[in-house]
Design an enzyme around this catalytic site. Structure first.
Site, PDB file in Angstrom:
ATOM      1  CB  SER A   1      47.066 -46.253  13.297  1.00  0.00           C
ATOM      2  OG  SER A   1      46.463 -47.517  13.289  1.00  0.00           O
TER       3      SER A   1
ATOM      4  CG  ASP B   1      52.710 -50.457   9.421  1.00  0.00           C
ATOM      5  OD1 ASP B   1      52.079 -51.356   9.994  1.00  0.00           O
ATOM      6  OD2 ASP B   1      52.492 -49.246   9.608  1.00  0.00           O
TER       7      ASP B   1
END
Length: 675
Positions: free
Chosen positions: A447, A499
């Protein structure tokens, strides 16, 4: 649709947003009225005590008040359910009904105050059951009144006051906006919007120090957010309805898409790169990327065994022996890293849990299994990290050997620069390579940590030509095209499913906003039906064709008429002044495009999207292109696919020697890029 105008200002809800709250209040009021009637009937002959007449009168008047309140509530729910999102004509009487309903709050408030006084002073000598019944009615009155006040606070729009300037500026056309008066108004409105968003950010981050660097970050984020919302006239429920419609529309397109077309547009494998080898390396590095989150992620991934394993180690402190910066007092962060990676204490060169805006935790360790000096960077885990994520404006970079424009996400670029200075200026890498000079440098993260790892790899590439970077679920708006192409030789980005974060960038958000506007303006269903059907579809599935998203039996040109097309949601409206439309000279320039770093390895579920709870998911992996992530896909798994434990589980499933599934999928077409 535009926010509802009532009591001389615009609110953060529309006239069709009152169906569910109105129905809920109507249900509560009906139950309360029936309960009060039963209590009055049961205690009718027990008000002969001192002050009993007052309590008796209180219940009688309360029954009358509740009956009067129920009538406008029924009308509000019925009228609010009429029309469509962009056609509020059938709901034009909603403000009048709200005025009637608001007037009834005055006697209700007065009666609740009198009831509280009477119960406390004039109930002596009455039966406890009778007094308790009246106390219950008084408490219920105050609960509903306070709940209503709290709801008003939530739907209050600080930018919703249309007086005194907005009414005059609404009469200006585009030519008038070119004048100094129109430009000055738009500039003032935008400045007010920035100040409002900055105040919201400061309130949200009130626990953070309010120094100069933090104020600069808040100001930049406020300008970005206010600019994104300035040219639309949607309320939150409109966005929710648009997302529900868009998800079904995307599912329809996926069902109609030919699988051969998908394979045809997949990029070929990089020369000399084995996909299985890359998956094994990625799986190994993902363990370190997940470990960088410390004990919260370890407990989340191991809820049953994690606390027991950490309890014996958390009280030991090794800060005196090893270079550990920050962290918790018990050492649980470091203990969880040891359990997750399987390394020994002596394998760590530097561990930093220091966390500020643009400064994120990381650790440097010797990975003897892969013969690498490994730098693992933590992803978003704190409010300070969120501020770093939201600092999404572009920042210029100077990278030697790269031709073309070099710019990147500002917040992540600042975080990479912070770690770069620590590694190089503080001699951390020199210390590591003095111990293992033959090892290679590997950088990883998930991330925010994945994006920072990619930029850090770009900064270190010239000094360490053999370095490799494995970036898991990095933000989509990260690197310019020139830097993204430059990083393909040493960066591998791993993305799971749909995602959201790897598809998240300012241009992608602008595209999502346009698509939501189109879906909302073309739908002929009431909003409450869209939301109900959308919730049902997300929870239980079904055929998306059951929820049409196009105007039935209407011509396309009709959509451009007032209150029916996107014009009513984008340009000036009678209830809310759009601060910058695409036709306005004040409209800001488009944001620079940003891309995922390196080569993109996309992992998707193999088989049907909805399966039994007892079946094990099977995955497939293939090389993809950064251009495949230029739009946001709406899915229930768009957030779950971003979790580090989900990415690690998918990678382990792909590299497992014995894949097993209770619901085997049909064999996929043989393709050199697919596992």
């Amino acid at each position: 649709m535009p926010g509802m105008v009532a009591f001389g200002r615009r609110w953060g809800i529309a006239s069709d947003d009152l169906v569910f709250p109105g129905a809920f209040e109507l249900f509560v009021r009906l139950i309360w009225w029936i309960g009060t009637l039963i209590l009055y009937t049961l205690h009718k002959g027990r008000f002969g005590c001192t002050g009993g007449g007052i309590l008796h009168s209180y219940l009688v008047v309360l029954l009358v008040l509740l009956g009067l309140i129920i009538l406008p509530l029924c009308a509000i729910v019925y009228v609010s359910a009429q029309g469509t999102i962009t056609n509020p004509g059938p709901r034009r009487s909603i403000p009048t009904l709200l005025y009637v309903r608001a007037l009834l709050y005055i006697p209700e408030l007065i009666w609740a105050c009198l009831g509280a006084v009477w119960v406390s002073e004039d109930s002596q000598g009455c039966e406890p059951a009778t007094v308790g019944a009246v106390i219950g009615a008084v408490v219920a009155s105050w609960i509903l009144l306070l709940s209503t006040g709290l709801g008003v606070v939530f739907v209050f729009d600080p930018l919703g006051n249309p007086r005194p300037q907005a009414a005059r500026v609404e009469q200006l056309d585009v030519r008038d906006l070119e004048s100094s008066e129109g430009s000055q108004f738009l500039s003032t409105a935008r400045s007010l919007a920035v100040k409002v968003w900055e105040s919201r950010l400061r309130l949200l981050c009130c626990c953070l120090p309010q120094d100069e660097s933090h104020r600069a970050a808040f100001s930049g984020i406020a300008q970005l957010v206010s600019g994104f919302f300035s040219d639309t006239d949607l309320v939150p429920s409109d966005i929710a309805a648009g997302l529900a419609l868009l998800h079904q529309e995307q599912d329809k397109m996926d069902k109609c898409r030919d699988p051969d077309d998908i394979l045809t547009h997949s990029p070929s494998s990089p020369i000399g790169v084995d996909l299985e080898t890359e998956l094994e390396k990625a799986t190994h590095c993902m363990q370190f990327a997940a470990a960088a989150y410390g004990w919260p992620m370890y407990i989340y991934s191991n809820p049953l065994t994690g606390p027991c394993k950490l309890s014996g180690d958390c009280c030991r402190s090794h800060a005196a022996e090893y270079d550990i910066v920050g962290g918790d007092h018990l050492g649980c962060h470091f203990s969880s890293i040891l359990h997750s990676t399987g390394l020994q204490y002596r394998d760590f060169i530097h561990v930093s849990f220091h966390n500020q805006i643009y400064e994120i935790p990381f650790f440097v360790a010797l990975d003897h299994k892969r013969e690498a000096v490994l730098v693992a960077i933590r992803g978003t885990l704190s409010l300070k990290d969120v501020v770093t994520d939201l600092s999404a404006e572009c920042e210029n970079l100077h990278v030697e050997g790269v031709t073309g424009s070099c710019y990147a996400h500002k917040g992540i670029s600042q975080a990479a620069g912070y770690i770069y200075r620590k590694l190089v200026n503080d001699g951390i890498l020199n210390q590591a390579f003095s111990i293992a000079p033959e090892y290679k440098l590997v950088i990883t993260g998930h991330s925010l940590g994945g994006g920072t790892a990619s930029l850090l790899a770009v900064l270190l590439r010239n000094s360490f030509p053999t370095l490799q970077c494995y970036s898991f679920s990095p933000p989509g708006g990260l690197l310019s095209k020139a830097l993204a192409d430059y990083s393909k030789d040493f960066v591998v980005s791993v993305v799971l499913g749909k995602d959201l974060v790897p598809r998240l960038s300012i241009p992608n958000m602008e595209d999502l906003k346009r698509r939501i506007l189109k879906m909302v303006s073309h739908c002929n269903k009431p909003k409450y039906r869209i939301l109900l059907q959308g919730c049902w579809y997300e929870l239980f599935g079904g055929d998306p064709n059951d929820c049409p998203t196009e105007m039935d039996n209407r011509r396309e040109e009709q959509l451009s008429q007032p209150l029916l097309g996107e014009e009513s949601l984008i340009r000036h409206s009678s209830s809310y002044q759009s601060l910058a439309s695409e036709d306005s000279p004040a409209h800001t320039a488009a944001h620079l495009p940003l891309y995922l770093p390196g080569r993109v390895l996309h992992i998707t579920e193999d088989g049907p999207s909805r399966r039994s709870c007892f079946s094990q998911v099977r995955y497939r992996a293939e090389w993809s292109s950064e251009m495949a992530f230029r739009s946001i896909l709406i899915s229930p798994s768009m957030l779950a696919d971003h979790m580090p434990d989900a990415v690690l589980r998918a990678l382990r499933s792909l590299t497992s020697s014995r894949p097993f599934s209770l619901c085997p999928s049909p064999p996929s077409s043989g393709h050199p890029n697919v596992i």
